[in-house]
Design a protein around this motif. Structure first.
Motif, PDB file in Angstrom:
ATOM      1  N   MET A 139      71.110  22.453  39.221  1.00 16.95           N
ATOM      2  CA  MET A 139      70.259  22.505  38.031  1.00 16.95           C
ATOM      3  C   MET A 139      70.931  23.361  36.963  1.00 16.95           C
ATOM      4  N   ALA A 140      71.164  22.805  35.797  1.00 19.78           N
ATOM      5  CA  ALA A 140      71.858  23.520  34.726  1.00 19.78           C
ATOM      6  C   ALA A 140      71.051  24.728  34.281  1.00 19.78           C
ATOM      7  N   GLY A 141      71.742  25.808  34.046  1.00 18.73           N
ATOM      8  CA  GLY A 141      71.079  26.994  33.497  1.00 18.73           C
ATOM      9  C   GLY A 141      70.385  27.859  34.525  1.00 18.73           C
ATOM     10  N   ALA A 142      70.448  27.478  35.807  1.00 23.90           N
ATOM     11  CA  ALA A 142      69.749  28.250  36.839  1.00 23.90           C
ATOM     12  C   ALA A 142      70.746  29.109  37.610  1.00 23.90           C
ATOM     13  N   VAL A 143      70.212  30.171  38.220  1.00 21.74           N
ATOM     14  CA  VAL A 143      71.021  31.027  39.086  1.00 21.74           C
ATOM     15  C   VAL A 143      70.641  30.704  40.529  1.00 21.74           C
ATOM     16  N   ALA A 144      71.623  30.317  41.333  1.00 24.36           N
ATOM     17  CA  ALA A 144      71.355  29.964  42.732  1.00 24.36           C
ATOM     18  C   ALA A 144      71.255  31.233  43.569  1.00 24.36           C
ATOM     19  N   ALA A 145      70.577  31.137  44.701  1.00 25.86           N
ATOM     20  CA  ALA A 145      70.477  32.275  45.629  1.00 25.86           C
ATOM     21  C   ALA A 145      71.144  31.887  46.943  1.00 25.86           C
ATOM     22  N   ALA A 146      71.995  32.790  47.450  1.00 25.44           N
ATOM     23  CA  ALA A 146      72.628  32.562  48.747  1.00 25.44           C
ATOM     24  C   ALA A 146      71.996  33.525  49.754  1.00 25.44           C
ATOM     25  N   GLY A 147      71.219  32.971  50.686  1.00 28.25           N
ATOM     26  CA  GLY A 147      70.520  33.811  51.652  1.00 28.25           C
ATOM     27  C   GLY A 147      71.238  33.934  52.981  1.00 28.25           C
ATOM     28  N   SER A 148      72.392  33.227  53.091  1.00 28.23           N
ATOM     29  CA  SER A 148      73.150  33.276  54.344  1.00 28.23           C
ATOM     30  C   SER A 148      74.615  33.012  54.033  1.00 28.23           C
ATOM     31  N   ALA A 149      75.480  33.312  55.014  1.00 27.67           N
ATOM     32  CA  ALA A 149      76.920  33.072  54.844  1.00 27.67           C
ATOM     33  C   ALA A 149      77.183  31.572  54.656  1.00 27.67           C
ATOM     34  N   GLU A 150      76.386  30.726  55.328  1.00 24.25           N
ATOM     35  CA  GLU A 150      76.567  29.278  55.220  1.00 24.25           C
ATOM     36  C   GLU A 150      76.258  28.790  53.806  1.00 24.25           C
ATOM     37  N   GLN A 151      75.125  29.282  53.262  1.00 28.39           N
ATOM     38  CA  GLN A 151      74.759  28.907  51.886  1.00 28.39           C
ATOM     39  C   GLN A 151      75.822  29.358  50.895  1.00 28.39           C
ATOM     40  N   PHE A 152      76.338  30.557  51.135  1.00 31.32           N
ATOM     41  CA  PHE A 152      77.375  31.111  50.261  1.00 31.32           C
ATOM     42  C   PHE A 152      78.600  30.195  50.255  1.00 31.32           C
ATOM     43  N   GLN A 153      79.037  29.774  51.448  1.00 30.53           N
ATOM     44  CA  GLN A 153      80.203  28.891  51.553  1.00 30.53           C
ATOM     45  C   GLN A 153      79.958  27.554  50.865  1.00 30.53           C
ATOM     46  N   GLN A 154      78.737  27.022  51.040  1.00 32.95           N
ATOM     47  CA  GLN A 154      78.400  25.727  50.407  1.00 32.95           C
ATOM     48  C   GLN A 154      78.488  25.832  48.887  1.00 32.95           C
ATOM     49  N   LEU A 155      77.990  26.955  48.344  1.00 34.62           N
ATOM     50  CA  LEU A 155      78.015  27.138  46.883  1.00 34.62           C
ATOM     51  C   LEU A 155      79.444  27.304  46.374  1.00 34.62           C
ATOM     52  N   LEU A 156      80.281  27.984  47.176  1.00 34.26           N
ATOM     53  CA  LEU A 156      81.699  28.160  46.781  1.00 34.26           C
ATOM     54  C   LEU A 156      82.418  26.818  46.722  1.00 34.26           C
ATOM     55  N   GLN A 157      82.006  25.909  47.600  1.00 32.66           N
ATOM     56  CA  GLN A 157      82.761  24.657  47.756  1.00 32.66           C
ATOM     57  C   GLN A 157      82.184  23.496  46.957  1.00 32.66           C
ATOM     58  N   ARG A 158      81.256  23.790  46.051  1.00 33.79           N
ATOM     59  CA  ARG A 158      80.688  22.693  45.252  1.00 33.79           C
ATOM     60  C   ARG A 158      81.788  22.060  44.403  1.00 33.79           C
ATOM     61  N   PRO A 159      81.989  20.759  44.550  1.00 37.22           N
ATOM     62  CA  PRO A 159      83.134  20.126  43.877  1.00 37.22           C
ATOM     63  C   PRO A 159      82.973  20.017  42.357  1.00 37.22           C
ATOM     64  N   ASP A 160      81.729  20.080  41.869  1.00 35.06           N
ATOM     65  CA  ASP A 160      81.512  19.836  40.437  1.00 35.06           C
ATOM     66  C   ASP A 160      81.690  21.081  39.581  1.00 35.06           C
ATOM     67  N   ARG A 161      81.916  22.238  40.201  1.00 39.10           N
ATOM     68  CA  ARG A 161      82.020  23.476  39.422  1.00 39.10           C
ATOM     69  C   ARG A 161      83.389  24.120  39.637  1.00 39.10           C
ATOM     70  N   SER A 162      84.051  24.495  38.548  1.00 36.56           N
ATOM     71  CA  SER A 162      85.365  25.119  38.702  1.00 36.56           C
ATOM     72  C   SER A 162      85.247  26.622  38.924  1.00 36.56           C
ATOM     73  N   LEU A 163      84.223  27.254  38.332  1.00 37.72           N
ATOM     74  CA  LEU A 163      84.083  28.713  38.433  1.00 37.72           C
ATOM     75  C   LEU A 163      82.755  29.061  39.099  1.00 37.72           C
ATOM     76  N   VAL A 164      82.811  29.974  40.074  1.00 34.23           N
ATOM     77  CA  VAL A 164      81.601  30.472  40.736  1.00 34.23           C
ATOM     78  C   VAL A 164      81.565  31.999  40.542  1.00 34.23           C
ATOM     79  N   VAL A 165      80.458  32.515  40.008  1.00 36.04           N
ATOM     80  CA  VAL A 165      80.284  33.957  39.789  1.00 36.04           C
ATOM     81  C   VAL A 165      79.173  34.432  40.719  1.00 36.04           C
ATOM     82  N   VAL A 166      79.512  35.386  41.599  1.00 40.89           N
ATOM     83  CA  VAL A 166      78.553  35.851  42.606  1.00 40.89           C
ATOM     84  C   VAL A 166      78.157  37.300  42.313  1.00 40.89           C
ATOM     85  N   HIS A 167      76.851  37.534  42.197  1.00 38.17           N
ATOM     86  CA  HIS A 167      76.307  38.887  41.974  1.00 38.17           C
ATOM     87  C   HIS A 167      75.806  39.436  43.315  1.00 38.17           C
TER      88      HIS A 167
END
Length: 327
Positions: free
Chosen positions: A1-29
């Motif tokens: 969803m454009a403009g939203a901040v995703a939440a990673a609640g587990s190591a698996e979710q974190f890895q999935q977000l890192l590997q999203r093919p449609d995004r070149s840059l991932v910023v993790v807080h």
């Protein structure tokens, strides 16, 4: 969803977000619910997400997903990591909204940092470099850390300084691309490691080897106080000393925040030491006191204990007499 901040609640979710093919840059807080500065930076992240729909912005509660936090050496919040193609490319420690915005814009545009592009950016970088250079009487800018050097020259320089009992702090130039590139120009020295004493550049490995051969190194560099003597001196710096993550003003872990609240309610004066600022003290005090975790509270040079002990003393009404040295 454009403009939203995703939440990673587990190591698996974190890895999935890192590997999203449609995004070149991932910023993790990496954040914590108890830290007000994290809430402020979450708002900054939300605003940046609205501006940069092509970037994936992720919130990860540092203490809830410890395996990820430990992997990336997250020792305080807020910390921001920048990933491209699942690889870490940059890092920002602390609640610096302008710097976060600049880094997002730069990495989203796919350009490497250019020190000195724009007057105010150059001035900000130079002020930051001066602060880092003067962060300790002897500062080593190196690849990796003293425990894990990531190039042969850095390893050799660390060995020389250690052999000569030099007290030094270090900065990993791999952790911040802006510092890595900017310091080369600032110091007019194109390679790493770089050694500074009293804010002045000494040089790299070859210069240090020459100084060692001539006997000048021992006169130039400050000597390390023996760790045990240093720990005794710190423990006795004030009648009540608290070794914690962060400071009275900004606690950087939930346990430290809780103990600060208890201490403040006693009305007793105390001083704090931020163990995140000094790895030697952080590790050394665990062995010295035979107490493996932080925070640690000392009264008149004697260990009282950590948060659980302090809570028990508070419940039993013994905390105030202990802090006043009456027990």
């Amino acid at each position: 969803m454009a403009g939203a901040v995703a939440a990673a609640g587990s190591a698996e979710q974190f890895q999935q977000l890192l590997q999203r093919p449609d995004r070149s840059l991932v910023v993790v807080h990496f954040w914590a619910p108890w830290a007000p500065q994290c809430a402020q930076m979450n708002e900054v992240m939300a605003a940046l997400a609205r501006e940069h729909s092509q970037v994936t912005f992720v919130q990860l509660e540092a203490e809830a997903v410890p395996e990820v936090s430990e992997k990336y050496e997250i020792s305080s919040v807020p910390t921001f990591l920048f990933f491209k193609n699942s690889q870490k490319v940059d890092r920002l420690d602390g609640a610096h909204a302008p710097e976060l915005t600049q880094k997002v814009q730069r990495h989203a545009a796919g350009t490497a940092p250019v020190p000195g592009s724009g007057g105010s950016a150059k001035e900000e970088l130079h002020a930051r470099l001066r602060k880092l250079i003067n962060a300790a009487p002897c500062m080593l800018f190196m690849k990796g850390s003293p425990k894990e050097p990531r190039c042969g020259f850095s390893r050799q320089l660390v060995e020389i300084l250690s052999q000569h009992g030099v007290a030094f702090s270090s900065f990993d130039v791999f952790s911040d691309e802006e510092v890595r590139q900017g310091l080369k120009t600032f110091s007019n020295w194109p390679t790493y490691p770089q050694l500074y004493v009293a804010g002045e550049l000494i040089g790299g490995l070859d210069i240090v080897k020459e100084l060692e051969a001539s006997g000048e190194l021992d006169t130039i560099c400050p000597k390390a106080q023996k760790l045990e003597d240093r720990l005794k001196s710190l423990i006795n710096k004030a009648p009540v000393m608290l070794f914690m993550k962060g400071s009275k003003q900004v606690a950087k872990c939930g346990f430290s925040k809780q103990i600060i609240e208890i201490m403040n309610n006693t009305g007793v004066d105390y001083e704090t030491f931020d163990i995140l600022e000094d790895e030697e003290v952080r590790q050394g005090l665990k062995s010295f006191s035979n107490w493996p975790t932080y925070p640690q509270l000392y009264v008149k040079g004697e260990l009282v204990g950590g948060l659980d002990i302090v809570k028990e003393l508070k419940e039993s009404g013994e905390l105030l007499p202990v802090l006043k040295g009456e027990n």
